[in-house]
Design a protein around this motif. Sequence first.
Motif, short mmCIF file in Angstrom:
data_model
loop_
_atom_site.label_atom_id
_atom_site.label_comp_id
_atom_site.label_asym_id
_atom_site.label_seq_id
_atom_site.Cartn_x
_atom_site.Cartn_y
_atom_site.Cartn_z
N TYR A 1 0.83 -1.12 -0.29
CA TYR A 1 0.41 -0.05 0.10
C TYR A 1 1.09 1.54 0.37
O TYR A 1 0.66 2.42 -0.64
CB TYR A 1 -0.91 -0.03 0.89
N THR A 2 2.49 1.53 0.45
CA THR A 2 2.64 2.74 0.68
C THR A 2 3.42 2.31 -0.47
O THR A 2 3.68 4.14 -1.43
CB THR A 2 3.90 2.38 1.86
N TRP A 3 3.70 1.64 -1.59
CA TRP A 3 4.58 2.04 -3.02
C TRP A 3 3.17 1.53 -4.24
O TRP A 3 3.66 2.07 -5.43
CB TRP A 3 5.17 0.76 -2.59
N THR A 4 2.43 1.19 -3.95
CA THR A 4 0.94 1.47 -4.70
C THR A 4 0.10 2.55 -4.77
O THR A 4 0.02 2.88 -5.34
CB THR A 4 1.13 0.31 -4.58
N THR B 1 0.64 10.03 -3.80
CA THR B 1 0.56 11.02 -3.50
C THR B 1 1.79 12.15 -2.70
O THR B 1 1.65 13.11 -2.82
CB THR B 1 -0.53 11.03 -2.50
N TYR B 2 2.32 11.52 -2.51
CA TYR B 2 3.65 11.53 -1.51
C TYR B 2 4.56 12.40 -2.64
O TYR B 2 4.84 13.57 -2.40
CB TYR B 2 4.21 10.81 -0.80
N ALA B 3 4.77 12.01 -3.76
CA ALA B 3 5.71 13.00 -4.71
C ALA B 3 4.90 13.91 -5.12
O ALA B 3 5.82 14.77 -5.57
CB ALA B 3 5.92 12.00 -6.15
N ILE B 4 3.21 13.63 -4.73
CA ILE B 4 2.92 15.19 -5.89
C ILE B 4 2.39 16.12 -5.29
O ILE B 4 3.01 16.94 -4.86
CB ILE B 4 1.75 14.84 -6.18
N SER B 5 2.13 15.75 -3.63
CA SER B 5 1.58 17.27 -2.03
C SER B 5 3.31 17.37 -1.76
O SER B 5 3.22 18.81 -1.36
CB SER B 5 0.73 16.10 -1.31
N HIS B 6 4.27 16.36 -1.66
CA HIS B 6 5.04 16.18 -0.87
C HIS B 6 6.72 17.27 -1.46
O HIS B 6 7.27 18.44 -1.53
CB HIS B 6 5.60 15.48 0.51
N GLU B 7 6.66 16.38 -2.51
CA GLU B 7 7.99 16.60 -3.62
C GLU B 7 7.43 17.61 -4.51
O GLU B 7 8.73 18.04 -4.64
CB GLU B 7 8.78 15.03 -4.37
N MET C 1 6.35 16.34 -7.57
CA MET C 1 6.45 16.27 -9.07
C MET C 1 4.90 16.38 -9.64
O MET C 1 4.18 16.74 -9.03
CB MET C 1 6.64 14.41 -8.90
N SER C 2 5.08 16.10 -10.65
CA SER C 2 4.23 16.82 -11.92
C SER C 2 2.73 15.37 -11.49
O SER C 2 3.65 14.14 -11.29
CB SER C 2 3.74 17.04 -12.88
N THR C 3 1.33 15.81 -11.59
CA THR C 3 0.47 14.64 -11.84
C THR C 3 0.44 13.65 -12.93
O THR C 3 0.79 12.65 -12.97
CB THR C 3 -0.77 15.65 -11.26
N GLN C 4 1.13 14.01 -13.80
CA GLN C 4 1.02 13.25 -14.75
C GLN C 4 2.49 12.44 -15.11
O GLN C 4 2.25 11.04 -14.78
CB GLN C 4 1.05 13.35 -16.67
N GLY C 5 3.78 12.94 -14.37
CA GLY C 5 4.61 12.07 -14.03
C GLY C 5 4.31 11.00 -13.44
O GLY C 5 4.62 9.79 -13.26
N ALA C 6 3.80 11.53 -11.82
CA ALA C 6 3.79 10.64 -10.73
C ALA C 6 2.88 9.30 -11.03
O ALA C 6 2.95 8.53 -11.39
CB ALA C 6 3.26 11.08 -9.61
N TYR C 7 2.09 9.66 -11.78
CA TYR C 7 0.65 8.82 -12.84
C TYR C 7 1.25 8.17 -13.11
O TYR C 7 1.10 6.64 -13.07
CB TYR C 7 -0.77 9.89 -13.07
N TRP C 8 2.44 8.09 -14.48
CA TRP C 8 2.64 7.04 -15.22
C TRP C 8 2.93 6.59 -14.53
O TRP C 8 3.73 5.27 -15.54
CB TRP C 8 2.44 8.04 -16.74
N VAL C 9 3.94 6.45 -13.52
CA VAL C 9 5.50 6.12 -13.06
C VAL C 9 4.51 5.49 -12.75
O VAL C 9 5.09 4.19 -12.37
CB VAL C 9 6.26 6.84 -11.56
N PRO D 1 -0.97 4.09 4.50
CA PRO D 1 -0.42 5.45 3.76
C PRO D 1 -1.10 6.55 4.91
O PRO D 1 -0.29 7.58 4.81
CB PRO D 1 -1.59 6.05 3.21
N TYR D 2 -2.17 6.04 5.82
CA TYR D 2 -2.42 7.58 7.17
C TYR D 2 -1.19 7.91 8.26
O TYR D 2 -0.56 8.29 8.37
CB TYR D 2 -4.08 6.89 7.16
N ILE D 3 -0.66 6.54 7.96
CA ILE D 3 0.82 6.87 8.97
C ILE D 3 2.01 7.62 8.08
O ILE D 3 2.43 8.52 8.91
CB ILE D 3 1.05 5.58 9.46
N PHE D 4 2.01 7.81 7.30
CA PHE D 4 2.81 7.68 6.34
C PHE D 4 3.06 9.30 6.50
O PHE D 4 3.00 10.18 6.52
CB PHE D 4 3.59 7.26 4.43
N GLN D 5 1.28 9.51 5.64
CA GLN D 5 1.06 10.74 5.93
C GLN D 5 1.43 11.62 7.50
O GLN D 5 1.69 12.78 7.37
CB GLN D 5 -0.47 10.79 5.64
N TRP D 6 1.13 11.19 8.47
CA TRP D 6 1.09 11.82 9.89
C TRP D 6 2.51 11.98 9.60
O TRP D 6 2.64 12.90 9.76
CB TRP D 6 0.44 11.26 10.77
#
Length: 440
Positions: free
Chosen positions: A268-271, A276-282, A284-292, A396-401
């Motif tokens: 669940y962390t890596w899929t 969400t982490y890459a887009i919101s925290h780093e 990253m472009s939405t399309q880039g993170a999506y297709w990766v 995911p929620y623990i990571f987000q916290w």
Amino acid sequence: MTTRQRMGSTHIEAERPADRKSLGASLIGQLLEWFEWSSYAVFAPFIAAAFFDKSDPTSALLSTFGVFAVGFLVRPLGGIVFGRIADRIGRKNVLMTTIIIMALTAVLIGLMPTYEQIGIWASVILLVVRVLQGFAHGGESATANSYIPEIAPAARRGKWGSLVYMSIFGGSVIAYTLGGVISLALTDEQIAAWGWRIPFWLGAVAALIALYLRRHMKESDHFEELGDGGAPTYDNLSDTRSQTPQRPNWVNVLLVIGMVSGVTSAHYTWTSYISTYAISHEGMSTQGAYWVSVFAQTCGLIALPLWGALSDRIGRKPVMYTFAIAMALLQIPLMNFIDARPWTMLVAATLSVVVVAAGGALLAPIMAEVFPTSQRTSSIGFAYSLSVAVFGGTAPYIFQWFTSKDLTHISGIYVVVLCVLTLVSMRILPETKGIDLREV
């Protein structure tokens, strides 16, 4: 060679055309269910806009409950209930029932009136439909993890069993790919108006095909050999002792919960969370993170049967040890490696998902080889569903916290600890490669 490592009789262990057809029918149904499940996540913003009103407190409450609770509270219940039914009346009957429920719920979501049309009842109906979906999904997962290893030849049970987890990756890849195509072909207004319904319309049609194929599935030989007197009792799980080795069944249940914990948290962390982490925290472009994410999961899809086949050659323990140790060592460095450039996530997510595939590939065969036939599906339904709900759903929620507290650098400790728990659980569990399931 021990009794537990002997191959079964020829009529059980030979690979037969009927077994391959049953395997295909089961997998197509699971792929469909995971596609529908993932489609809800892909189009969640549009679905929320269609069926909920944040200005209405009741609707907002239902939205929160429906999105965050149904999937991880109802699925374990479905696994337990349908697991017991599968151990009493057969695996095929449950797999037929779950695909029917998923087909009906897909039709309902695709045709439901919106909040603007019927108000709060739209929120209520969607919540009920999601409860039914989660309930059926839990039963499907529990039964498939029992059924496919039972119909597999003992010498190929790792490879066949890995296909159960392939349906998870496969359904997600199809859903995200379709989501990308729809987002390119339609405007946001068109998607909001009707485009988000397309996956559910397609899912309803595909369900009819899957239902037809499952009508011709054979029942598991192992279940049929139980006979009329083989139905288990459920007054106390410890009443039935597994021969892996002579320990109470509830102990094996706890060990399986521990084994699954590291796999599901990493999965669940890596899929689910990483984009969400890459887009919101780093940034990253939405399309880039999506297709990766699509690429990484496709690589995981390819790796699954390879890991399963490897376990048929060298054993379950070495492959599961590889997952647990590699993930524990790589989790934090790979999370810290990601920045705004999509290629960084491409490297980190692809490597991580391929490692996760090593653990995911073996869940079905190991669980089937640990539990006795008379309690196999109910035990899997409880242990697997509970572990996914407690450890996978919370990841995911623990990571987000941690991220919200600027502690991203240590957020991976959660996955590391659970991978160690997987390692310890596998150290206690016996090697089960090649076991005759009738002797469990």
